[in-house]
Design an enzyme around this catalytic site. Structure first.
Site, PDB file in Angstrom:
ATOM      1  CE  LYS A 181      -3.748  -2.373  -0.186  1.00 50.96           C
ATOM      2  NZ  LYS A 181      -3.189  -3.710  -0.476  1.00 50.96           N
TER       3      LYS A 181
HETATM    4  C1  LIG Z   1      -9.243  -2.955  -1.883  1.00 54.72           C
HETATM    5  C2  LIG Z   1      -8.646  -3.733  -0.746  1.00 54.72           C
HETATM    6  N1  LIG Z   1      -9.397  -4.022   0.334  1.00 54.72           N
HETATM    7  C3  LIG Z   1      -8.895  -4.699   1.382  1.00 54.72           C
HETATM    8  C4  LIG Z   1      -7.600  -5.143   1.404  1.00 54.72           C
HETATM    9  C5  LIG Z   1      -7.103  -5.918   2.587  1.00 54.72           C
HETATM   10  O1  LIG Z   1      -6.088  -5.233   3.271  1.00 54.72           O
HETATM   11  P1  LIG Z   1      -5.207  -5.998   4.367  1.00 54.72           P
HETATM   12  O2  LIG Z   1      -4.264  -6.876   3.628  1.00 54.72           O
HETATM   13  O3  LIG Z   1      -4.514  -4.882   5.114  1.00 54.72           O
HETATM   14  O4  LIG Z   1      -6.145  -6.753   5.236  1.00 54.72           O
HETATM   15  C6  LIG Z   1      -6.769  -4.858   0.315  1.00 54.72           C
HETATM   16  C7  LIG Z   1      -5.375  -5.328   0.324  1.00 54.72           C
HETATM   17  O5  LIG Z   1      -4.829  -5.848  -0.580  1.00 54.72           O
HETATM   18  C8  LIG Z   1      -7.294  -4.149  -0.799  1.00 54.72           C
HETATM   19  O6  LIG Z   1      -6.565  -3.875  -1.870  1.00 54.72           O
END
Ligand SMILES: Cc1ncc(COP(=O)(O)O)c(C=O)c1O
Length: 378
Positions: A181
């Site tokens: 991210k």
């Molecule tokens: C659009 C979206 N939502 C949710 C997530 C989930 O994030 P995390 O890996 O921090 O749980 C991601 C991560 O790749 C994402 O791109």
């Protein structure tokens, strides 16, 4: 030449900040977590922010405090990382997939409206790849139908919509701090919250719903016997992560500027490469460029996967475009009419994109891309 696909932007101040936490002995749910939450809230223009273990737990908690539970439906784009839909399922509710706008690849408000049923409890717009969803129609839709809005802002720290920062628009916006991210804490998530009472409840829920925080207990001058007014989760962030996050916030503007420049160079160069389309840029949004997704036109003489393979052999790693969650085995059997989602997911791929990507590496990506496309077209 081997081009990295993605790298966190770490500038050298992080080691001392993390070491200081370790030396202090307070390594989880302590003062650094609170500092990070406050700095994050200030940056995104939210009344408060609640740190979690990752964006998926942030989404679960945000849905839960929005009243989403068994029997409810939540409208989500299928074209998103599968965690978006999974977070609905984790709350015992059903994700209902609606199609995207074919230009922005974000959930289409009109498609979301068509998906509303008497069981619909919430809509989850996703600011996909850091491009803000068209929020005004979603907020109006929620108001008109009495629905909740939970934003999946996993990729969107630093983005803005019509001049308003993502995190300041809706009641609850969830961010990811994973290394892919814009900024990272290794793993981590953050919920931007507007209502102080909801923030207080989220802070309890992420700590087994205990009614006393570690910070409050630490400062207490009397014995405290805590209670558990409801059932909760464990979604606690460590202070080492928060210290890292504070360092990342300090360089967020540099990160965004670097990504913007890389995106600008890609977009300019793509004008002269046939069969490839640069991302659409709506005038209402200032995006983060968490990823740069290029799309092959329908008449391209090479398939997306074949082009990805050829590029990899030349030291240029790519990734498929954003997945269509309903096409994964995990959602087999889903009945959905999502032509724009399927076409955009099938035809797009991500190019290397991160703050720190050198011009030399980016030029190699573009040169190989142009060479392969013209070779197959010949
Ligand atoms: C659009 C979206 N939502 C949710 C997530 C989930 O994030 P995390 O890996 O921090 O749980 C991601 C991560 O790749 C994402 O791109």
């Amino acid at each position: 030449m081997e081009v990295p696909f993605s790298r966190p932007y770490l500038v050298g101040t992080e080691q001392a900040a993390v070491a200081e936490v370790i030396t202090s002995g307070w390594v989880s749910q302590g003062p650094r977590v609170r500092d990070f939450e406050q700095a994050f809230a200030a940056r995104v223009g939210a009344a408060d922010a609640v740190a979690t273990t990752n964006c998926t737990t942030a989404l679960q908690l945000a849905l839960y405090v929005s009243g989403v539970g068994p029997g409810d439906e939540v409208i989500v784009p299928s074209m998103s990382f599968i965690a978006t839909a999974n977070s609905v399922w984790q709350c015992g509710a059903t994700p209902v997939f609606a199609d995207i706008d074919p230009l922005t690849y974000n959930l289409d408000p009109a498609a979301a409206e068509r998906a509303i049923t008497p069981r619909t409890k919430a809509i989850m717009p996703v600011h996909q790849l850091g491009l803000p969803a068209d929020m005004d129609p979603f907020l109006a839709l929620a108001e008109a139908h009495g629905l909740e809005i939970v934003e999946d802002a996993a990729c969107a720290i630093g983005a803005s919509y019509r001049g308003r920062s993502i995190g300041s628009l809706g009641p609850l916006a969830c961010f990811s701090l994973h290394p892919r991210k814009v900024i990272t804490t290794g793993e981590g998530g953050m919920i931007a919250v507007q209502d102080p009472e909801v923030a207080a409840r989220l802070r309890r829920l992420r700590q087994h719903a205990m009614d006393v925080s570690d910070l409050a207990r630490h400062g207490a001058r009397d014995v405290i016997i805590e209670t558990y007014p409801e059932r909760g989760w464990n979604a606690r962030m460590t202070d080492m992560q928060a210290a890292l996050g504070l360092c990342q916030l300090e360089v967020l503007d540099d990160i965004l500027a670097w990504r913007r420049r890389v995106a600008g160079r890609y977009t300019a160069a793509l004008e002269s490469i046939p069969f490839l389309e640069a991302p659409h840029e709506p005038d209402y949004a200032d995006r983060t460029w968490q990823s740069y997704a290029v799309r092959l036109t329908e008449d391209a003489p090479v398939t997306r996967n074949e082009l990805m393979r050829l590029l990899l052999l030349d030291g240029v790693p790519t990734r498929r475009g954003v997945m269509a969650s309903h096409e994964e085995p995990a959602y087999a059997g889903t009945v959905a009419d999502l032509p724009h989602t399927e076409a955009a997911s099938r035809g797009s791929m991500m190019l290397p994109m991160f703050a720190g990507l050198s011009d030399e590496h980016q030029d190699h990506v573009l040169e190989r891309l142009a060479a392969h496309v013209s070779a197959v077209a010949a």
